[in-house]
Design a protein around this motif. Sequence first.
Motif, PDB file in Angstrom:
ATOM      1  N   VAL A 135     114.014 -57.839   5.002  1.00  0.00           N
ATOM      2  CA  VAL A 135     112.741 -57.499   4.375  1.00  0.00           C
ATOM      3  C   VAL A 135     112.988 -57.204   2.894  1.00  0.00           C
ATOM      4  O   VAL A 135     113.861 -56.398   2.557  1.00  0.00           O
ATOM      5  N   ASP A 136     112.248 -57.880   2.037  1.00  0.00           N
ATOM      6  CA  ASP A 136     112.322 -57.633   0.603  1.00  0.00           C
ATOM      7  C   ASP A 136     111.191 -56.693   0.208  1.00  0.00           C
ATOM      8  O   ASP A 136     110.057 -56.850   0.666  1.00  0.00           O
ATOM      9  N   ALA A 137     111.504 -55.723  -0.645  1.00  0.00           N
ATOM     10  CA  ALA A 137     110.495 -54.778  -1.116  1.00  0.00           C
ATOM     11  C   ALA A 137     110.575 -54.664  -2.634  1.00  0.00           C
ATOM     12  O   ALA A 137     111.651 -54.759  -3.215  1.00  0.00           O
ATOM     13  N   PHE A 138     109.417 -54.466  -3.242  1.00  0.00           N
ATOM     14  CA  PHE A 138     109.394 -54.213  -4.680  1.00  0.00           C
ATOM     15  C   PHE A 138     108.348 -53.146  -4.972  1.00  0.00           C
ATOM     16  O   PHE A 138     107.397 -52.962  -4.210  1.00  0.00           O
ATOM     17  N   TRP A 139     108.562 -52.438  -6.062  1.00  0.00           N
ATOM     18  CA  TRP A 139     107.646 -51.385  -6.470  1.00  0.00           C
ATOM     19  C   TRP A 139     106.516 -51.998  -7.272  1.00  0.00           C
ATOM     20  O   TRP A 139     106.737 -52.661  -8.279  1.00  0.00           O
TER      21      TRP A 139
ATOM     22  N   ALA B 285     106.277 -54.765   0.812  1.00  0.00           N
ATOM     23  CA  ALA B 285     107.374 -55.389   1.552  1.00  0.00           C
ATOM     24  C   ALA B 285     106.895 -56.590   2.346  1.00  0.00           C
ATOM     25  O   ALA B 285     105.793 -56.585   2.890  1.00  0.00           O
ATOM     26  N   SER B 286     107.753 -57.595   2.409  1.00  0.00           N
ATOM     27  CA  SER B 286     107.487 -58.763   3.262  1.00  0.00           C
ATOM     28  C   SER B 286     108.814 -59.280   3.797  1.00  0.00           C
ATOM     29  O   SER B 286     109.849 -59.186   3.133  1.00  0.00           O
ATOM     30  N   ALA B 287     108.765 -59.800   4.997  1.00  0.00           N
ATOM     31  CA  ALA B 287     109.971 -60.288   5.653  1.00  0.00           C
ATOM     32  C   ALA B 287     110.266 -61.714   5.233  1.00  0.00           C
ATOM     33  O   ALA B 287     109.366 -62.512   4.982  1.00  0.00           O
TER      34      ALA B 287
ATOM     35  N   ILE C 220     105.648 -60.442   8.578  1.00  0.00           N
ATOM     36  CA  ILE C 220     105.659 -59.009   8.350  1.00  0.00           C
ATOM     37  C   ILE C 220     105.357 -58.755   6.882  1.00  0.00           C
ATOM     38  O   ILE C 220     106.077 -59.218   5.999  1.00  0.00           O
ATOM     39  N   ALA C 221     104.284 -58.026   6.619  1.00  0.00           N
ATOM     40  CA  ALA C 221     103.916 -57.624   5.264  1.00  0.00           C
ATOM     41  C   ALA C 221     103.239 -56.269   5.352  1.00  0.00           C
ATOM     42  O   ALA C 221     102.347 -56.062   6.177  1.00  0.00           O
ATOM     43  N   THR C 222     103.684 -55.333   4.519  1.00  0.00           N
ATOM     44  CA  THR C 222     103.124 -53.985   4.541  1.00  0.00           C
ATOM     45  C   THR C 222     103.402 -53.300   3.215  1.00  0.00           C
ATOM     46  O   THR C 222     104.097 -53.854   2.362  1.00  0.00           O
ATOM     47  N   GLU C 223     102.872 -52.127   3.052  1.00  0.00           N
ATOM     48  CA  GLU C 223     103.126 -51.346   1.849  1.00  0.00           C
ATOM     49  C   GLU C 223     103.112 -49.866   2.202  1.00  0.00           C
ATOM     50  O   GLU C 223     102.546 -49.463   3.223  1.00  0.00           O
ATOM     51  N   ALA C 224     103.766 -49.070   1.336  1.00  0.00           N
ATOM     52  CA  ALA C 224     103.819 -47.625   1.554  1.00  0.00           C
ATOM     53  C   ALA C 224     104.127 -46.934   0.239  1.00  0.00           C
ATOM     54  O   ALA C 224     104.721 -47.530  -0.663  1.00  0.00           O
ATOM     55  N   GLY C 225     103.772 -45.670   0.161  1.00  0.00           N
ATOM     56  CA  GLY C 225     103.955 -44.909  -1.055  1.00  0.00           C
ATOM     57  C   GLY C 225     105.387 -44.516  -1.356  1.00  0.00           C
ATOM     58  O   GLY C 225     105.746 -44.306  -2.505  1.00  0.00           O
ATOM     59  N   THR C 226     106.218 -44.394  -0.320  1.00  0.00           N
ATOM     60  CA  THR C 226     107.622 -44.041  -0.515  1.00  0.00           C
ATOM     61  C   THR C 226     108.486 -44.988   0.312  1.00  0.00           C
ATOM     62  O   THR C 226     108.018 -45.621   1.272  1.00  0.00           O
TER      63      THR C 226
ATOM     64  N   PHE D 103     116.438 -54.596  17.214  1.00  0.00           N
ATOM     65  CA  PHE D 103     116.166 -55.276  15.958  1.00  0.00           C
ATOM     66  C   PHE D 103     116.855 -54.513  14.833  1.00  0.00           C
ATOM     67  O   PHE D 103     116.728 -53.300  14.751  1.00  0.00           O
ATOM     68  N   GLU D 104     117.574 -55.218  14.007  1.00  0.00           N
ATOM     69  CA  GLU D 104     118.178 -54.609  12.830  1.00  0.00           C
ATOM     70  C   GLU D 104     117.331 -55.007  11.627  1.00  0.00           C
ATOM     71  O   GLU D 104     117.064 -56.186  11.412  1.00  0.00           O
ATOM     72  N   ILE D 105     116.886 -54.018  10.854  1.00  0.00           N
ATOM     73  CA  ILE D 105     116.051 -54.274   9.686  1.00  0.00           C
ATOM     74  C   ILE D 105     116.883 -54.023   8.441  1.00  0.00           C
ATOM     75  O   ILE D 105     117.332 -52.900   8.202  1.00  0.00           O
ATOM     76  N   GLU D 106     117.087 -55.077   7.668  1.00  0.00           N
ATOM     77  CA  GLU D 106     117.800 -54.962   6.397  1.00  0.00           C
ATOM     78  C   GLU D 106     116.755 -54.941   5.293  1.00  0.00           C
ATOM     79  O   GLU D 106     116.087 -55.938   5.037  1.00  0.00           O
ATOM     80  N   LEU D 107     116.592 -53.798   4.658  1.00  0.00           N
ATOM     81  CA  LEU D 107     115.571 -53.609   3.634  1.00  0.00           C
ATOM     82  C   LEU D 107     116.224 -53.723   2.261  1.00  0.00           C
ATOM     83  O   LEU D 107     117.090 -52.919   1.907  1.00  0.00           O
ATOM     84  N   ILE D 108     115.805 -54.713   1.491  1.00  0.00           N
ATOM     85  CA  ILE D 108     116.349 -54.952   0.158  1.00  0.00           C
ATOM     86  C   ILE D 108     115.264 -54.622  -0.857  1.00  0.00           C
ATOM     87  O   ILE D 108     114.225 -55.283  -0.891  1.00  0.00           O
ATOM     88  N   ALA D 109     115.501 -53.580  -1.655  1.00  0.00           N
ATOM     89  CA  ALA D 109     114.478 -53.095  -2.583  1.00  0.00           C
ATOM     90  C   ALA D 109     114.838 -53.463  -4.026  1.00  0.00           C
ATOM     91  O   ALA D 109     115.999 -53.428  -4.416  1.00  0.00           O
ATOM     92  N   ARG D 110     113.789 -53.799  -4.788  1.00  0.00           N
ATOM     93  CA  ARG D 110     113.932 -54.087  -6.219  1.00  0.00           C
ATOM     94  C   ARG D 110     112.981 -53.196  -6.984  1.00  0.00           C
ATOM     95  O   ARG D 110     111.838 -53.013  -6.584  1.00  0.00           O
ATOM     96  N   SER D 111     113.476 -52.677  -8.079  1.00  0.00           N
ATOM     97  CA  SER D 111     112.657 -51.872  -8.953  1.00  0.00           C
ATOM     98  C   SER D 111     113.149 -52.095 -10.368  1.00  0.00           C
ATOM     99  O   SER D 111     114.324 -52.374 -10.591  1.00  0.00           O
ATOM    100  N   HIS D 112     112.262 -52.003 -11.335  1.00  0.00           N
ATOM    101  CA  HIS D 112     112.674 -52.151 -12.728  1.00  0.00           C
ATOM    102  C   HIS D 112     111.882 -51.177 -13.586  1.00  0.00           C
ATOM    103  O   HIS D 112     110.822 -50.690 -13.178  1.00  0.00           O
TER     104      HIS D 112
END
Length: 71
Positions: free
Chosen positions: A5-9, A18-20, A26-32, A56-65
């Motif tokens: 799952v890739d996530a960006f701020w 986030a989207s898979a 899978i697509a969702t969003e959250a404040g934290t 299920f193993e969830i690998e969450l990859i986050a990007r922020s700049h």
Amino acid sequence: MNIVVDAFWDDEAKVWVASARDGIGIATEAGTMEQLQQKLSIIVPDLLAEDYQGPFEIELIARSHQTVAAA
């Protein structure tokens, strides 16, 4: 099964979006990031339960700049 799952701020909306990968819908969003991880732990098994048996193993990859001013 490993779900990536890739996530960006989204600074405008002030949420993590986030989207898979692999087109599994899978697509969702959250404040934290913690809220996002919690939502994914519920969404992934619910969406995939008919086709796959866990775990299920969830690998969450986050990007922020950020932009910072030069001194």
